[in-house]
Design a protein around this motif. Structure first.
Motif, short mmCIF file in Angstrom:
data_model
loop_
_atom_site.label_atom_id
_atom_site.label_comp_id
_atom_site.label_asym_id
_atom_site.label_seq_id
_atom_site.Cartn_x
_atom_site.Cartn_y
_atom_site.Cartn_z
N LYS A 9 15.56 -3.46 -1.23
CA LYS A 9 16.19 -2.23 -0.76
C LYS A 9 15.22 -1.04 -0.78
N ASN A 10 14.40 -0.96 -1.80
CA ASN A 10 13.50 0.18 -1.94
C ASN A 10 12.04 -0.20 -1.80
N MET A 11 11.75 -1.49 -1.58
CA MET A 11 10.37 -1.93 -1.52
C MET A 11 10.07 -2.69 -0.25
N PRO A 12 9.30 -2.11 0.66
CA PRO A 12 8.90 -2.83 1.87
C PRO A 12 7.78 -3.81 1.55
N ARG A 13 7.47 -4.62 2.52
CA ARG A 13 6.30 -5.49 2.35
C ARG A 13 5.05 -4.64 2.19
N TYR A 14 4.14 -5.09 1.35
CA TYR A 14 2.90 -4.35 1.12
C TYR A 14 1.84 -4.88 2.08
N ASN A 15 1.33 -4.02 2.94
CA ASN A 15 0.34 -4.43 3.92
C ASN A 15 -1.06 -4.19 3.36
N SER A 16 -1.59 -5.18 2.69
CA SER A 16 -2.91 -5.05 2.09
C SER A 16 -4.00 -5.19 3.15
N GLN A 17 -5.08 -4.48 2.98
CA GLN A 17 -6.24 -4.62 3.86
C GLN A 17 -7.02 -5.89 3.52
N ASN A 18 -6.73 -6.48 2.37
CA ASN A 18 -7.39 -7.72 1.96
C ASN A 18 -6.67 -8.89 2.62
N GLN A 19 -7.30 -9.52 3.57
CA GLN A 19 -6.70 -10.63 4.31
C GLN A 19 -7.30 -11.98 3.90
N SER A 20 -7.72 -12.08 2.66
CA SER A 20 -8.33 -13.32 2.17
C SER A 20 -7.34 -14.48 2.27
N SER A 21 -7.86 -15.66 2.53
CA SER A 21 -7.02 -16.85 2.66
C SER A 21 -6.54 -17.30 1.29
N LEU A 22 -5.57 -18.21 1.29
CA LEU A 22 -5.04 -18.75 0.04
C LEU A 22 -6.13 -19.45 -0.76
N GLY A 23 -6.98 -20.21 -0.07
CA GLY A 23 -8.06 -20.91 -0.76
C GLY A 23 -9.05 -19.97 -1.39
N THR A 24 -9.41 -18.91 -0.67
CA THR A 24 -10.34 -17.92 -1.20
C THR A 24 -9.77 -17.24 -2.44
#
Length: 477
Positions: free
Chosen positions: A363-378
Motif C-alpha cells: 500500500k505504501n511501498m512501490p517497487r524499488y527501481n534500482s540502477q543495479n541490474q546485476s543478474s541473479l548469478g552475479t
C-alpha cells in the motif's frame, strides 16, 4: 493429507503458480477472507466476529514522493487482462481491499474467515471446492517475466530454475492457513488467544518443505509463562486426531512442535513472540519491492543447509539470519539493489505499532527501481565474495535497519560475539547461536570455498546438488 481426507492437488511442474492463485507475498491474501472458498464466502466473513475499521495509513514522507511516482513495469498485460476477466465473474465482496476497512495484513480474524467459538468437528469439515480461488483485486504481480531479465546467463538460469521448482506453492500456503484456521476455531484455543501465521510461509521465502511458524498472542495483557501456555496447548492438541508428534522444546524462545498426521508438514508454535509478526512483514516488504530477493534467499538457504551451516540448534546460522545477511549485502553494494525500508518508511515499521495496525506491504511501498541490474548469478557470487573477503566479522555488525554495517562499538555487549546480525526491531543479535570458534570457522570457510569454486566454474552444481534438491522438494507431501 488434509484432515478431512482430501489430498492437496498438485499443480503441473510447468505451471506451478497459475495467475489466479494468491501469491505467497500477496498482501491482500488474508483480506480476501483467508483462503477464500476454503472456509466461508469472503463477503460473509465480517459477520462472524467483532471488527472495527482503523483510520487510513498516514501519507507518505515527502522525500519518497519521486520513488512512489516511478512507473513499475513488472505487470504482464496478458495476465492483468485474464485477471480482470476472472474477477468479473467473482462474487461481489463487501471487503474490497481498496477500502479503508482492509488495512490489516496480519489480523487473525481476517485470516480466519468464518472464525467461530465452537469447537471444530474435524470429521465434518466442508470438502475442498473444485473451483479456483477468485481474488477481487489483482494479486501481487508474479515476478517471472521480470526475473527472466536477470537470468540470461547459465548460472543465473540455474538459480532461477532452482527457485521456481522449490518455492512454496499456493496450495501449500492454503494448506497451512487451513490448519491455522482449524486450530483457531477450537473454543479452548480461541478463549486464550489468537494464532498468526509468521515466518517464511508469509514472507515469501518458503520452499515446499518449509515448516510453518505460528505465533499465539494471548488476549490477557499480563505476562504468562510461555512454557505453561504451551503445555496447556499440548494437552488440548493431544485430543486432536490429525495431530501427531507433539514436542515441547524449551529453547530461549520455547516452541510447541507438531506434525500433520500422515504427512511431512511441521508446525512450530510460539507464545507472544510478536516480533516475529513484525519481521515477517518487513521481509515480505523487501520481497515485494525487488523481485530478485526471493530467488537469492531461497538459493542461499539451500546452499547453507547443504553445507550444514543453517541450523541454529547446532550452533550455526538460522534461516532468518541468512535472509538478513542477503538483504544487508544488497544494501551495501556500490550501486545498491535495496534501500533501507525502515529508514525510508518509518511510519510502516514503527516498533510501537499495535500488531493489528501493521500495514499492508504494497500500500505504501512501490517497487524499488534500482540502477543495479546485476543478474541473479552475479549477485549470488557477490554475496559469497562479500562475506568471504570483504565483510569484517571482528569489527562490524550486519544491520538491515540502518542499511549498512555498523561498528561493534555501537553494541558494547556484542564485542565478544563471533557473528553479529542485528534484529531490525528488537536490535538483538539473531546470530547469537554461533558461539563456538569451530562453528564460526566452518561458516567462514564455507563462504570462502564456495566463492572460489563458483567464480571458477560458474555452475551452481559445483556448490550445490541442484537436481537432488529439486527432486526432494517436488516429492514433498
Amino acid at each position: 493429507m488434509f484432515p478431512h481426507g482430501a489430498s492437496p492437488r498438485r499443480r503441473p511442474a510447468n505451471n506451478p503458480r497459475p495467475y489466479h492463485a494468491p501469491s505467497p507475498v500477496d498482501p491482500h491474501f488474508f483480506q480476501r477472507g483467508g483462503v477464500n472458498g476454503y472456509d466461508v464466502p469472503v463477503h460473509d466473513s465480517l459477520a462472524t466476529h467483532d471488527w472495527k475499521p482503523h483510520p487510513p495509513a498516514p501519507p507518505p514522507p515527502r522525500h519518497m514522493e519521486n520513488w512512489r511516482k516511478r512507473k513499475h513495469e513488472d505487470h504482464d498485460p496478458s495476465i492483468a487482462k485474464r485477471l480482470r476477466d476472472d474477477s468479473s465473474s467473482s462474487v461481489p465482496s463487501s471487503r474490497h481491499p481498496q477500502s479503508r476497512h482492509s488495512r490489516l495484513s496480519f489480523s487473525p480474524d481476517h485470516a480466519v474467515a468464518g472464525f467461530s467459538r465452537s469447537s471444530p468437528d474435524f470429521g465434518h469439515l466442508p470438502p475442498r471446492p473444485h473451483s479456483h480461488l477468485h481474488p477481487h483485486v489483482h494479486p501481487v504481480p508474479h515476478n517471472s517475466a521480470n526475473l527472466n531479465f536477470f537470468a540470461n546467463d547459465r548460472l543465473s538460469a540455474q538459480v532461477m530454475t532452482l527457485f521456481e521448482m522449490c518455492q512454496q506453492q499456493s496450495s501449500d500456503l492454503c494448506r497451512k492457513e487451513k490448519w491455522r484456521s482449524w486450530l483457531q476455531r477450537d473454543r479452548r484455543i480461541a478463549e486464550m488467544g489468537r494464532l498468526y501465521m509468521t515466518g517464511s510461509t508469509m514472507s515469501g521465502f518458503a520452499t515446499r518443505s518449509s515448516d510453518a511458524d505460528l505465533c499465539y498472542v494471548l488476549h490477557e495483557s499480563e505476562k504468562r509463562d510461555p512454557i505453561a501456555v504451551l503445555s496447556t496447548l499440548q494437552r488440548i492438541m493431544r485430543s486432536m486426531m490429525y495431530v501427531e508428534r507433539l514436542c515441547l522444546i524449551r529453547a530461549k524462545v520455547p516452541i510447541l512442535r507438531f506434525q500433520e498426521k500422515g504427512s511431512n508438514l511441521v508446525f512450530d508454535l510460539n507464545v507472544n513472540n510478536t516480533v516475529g509478526i513484525r519481521n515477517t512483514f518487513l521481509l515480505k516488504s523487501y520481497a515485494y519491492v525487488e523481485p530478485r530477493i526471493r530467488p537469492l534467499v531461497v538459493v542461499v538457504k539451500k546452499w547453507a543447509r547443504h553445507h550444514q551451516i543453517n541450523d541454529a540448534s547446532q550452533g550455526t546460522l538460522s534461516s532468518y539470519a541468512l535472509a538478513l545477511m542477503v538483504l544487508h549485502y544488497l544494501q551495501t553494494l556500490k550501486e545498491p539493489v535495496l534501500p533501507s525500508l525502515q529508514m525510508d518508511f518509518p511510519e510502516c515499521f514503527d516498533p510501537s505499532l499495535e500488531i493489528d495496525m501493521i500495514p499492508e506491504a504494497c500500500k505504501n511501498m512501490p517497487r524499488y527501481n534500482s540502477q543495479n541490474q546485476s543478474s541473479l548469478g552475479t549477485l549470488l557470487l557477490g554475496f559469497l565474495q562479500y562475506y568471504a573477503t570483504e565483510f569484517s566479522w571482528k569489527r562490524n555488525v550486519i544491520s538491515v535497519r540502518a542499511g549498512k554495517a555498523l561498528p561493534k562499538q555501537n553494541h558494547p555487549n556484542w564485542n565478544d560475539k563471533l557473528i553479529c546480525v542485528e534484529e531490525p526491531f528488537e536490535k538483538k543479535n539473531v546470530a547469537r547461536a554461533v558461539f563456538k570458534e569451530a562453528k564460526f570457522d566452518a561458516i567462514k570457510f564455507q563462504f570462502l570455498e564456495s566463492w572460489q569454486i563458483l567464480r571458477t566454474e560458474m555452475d551452481l552444481n559445483s556448490i550445490l546438488p541442484v537436481q537432488k534438491i529439486i527432486e526432494e522438494e517436488t516429492c514433498w507431501k
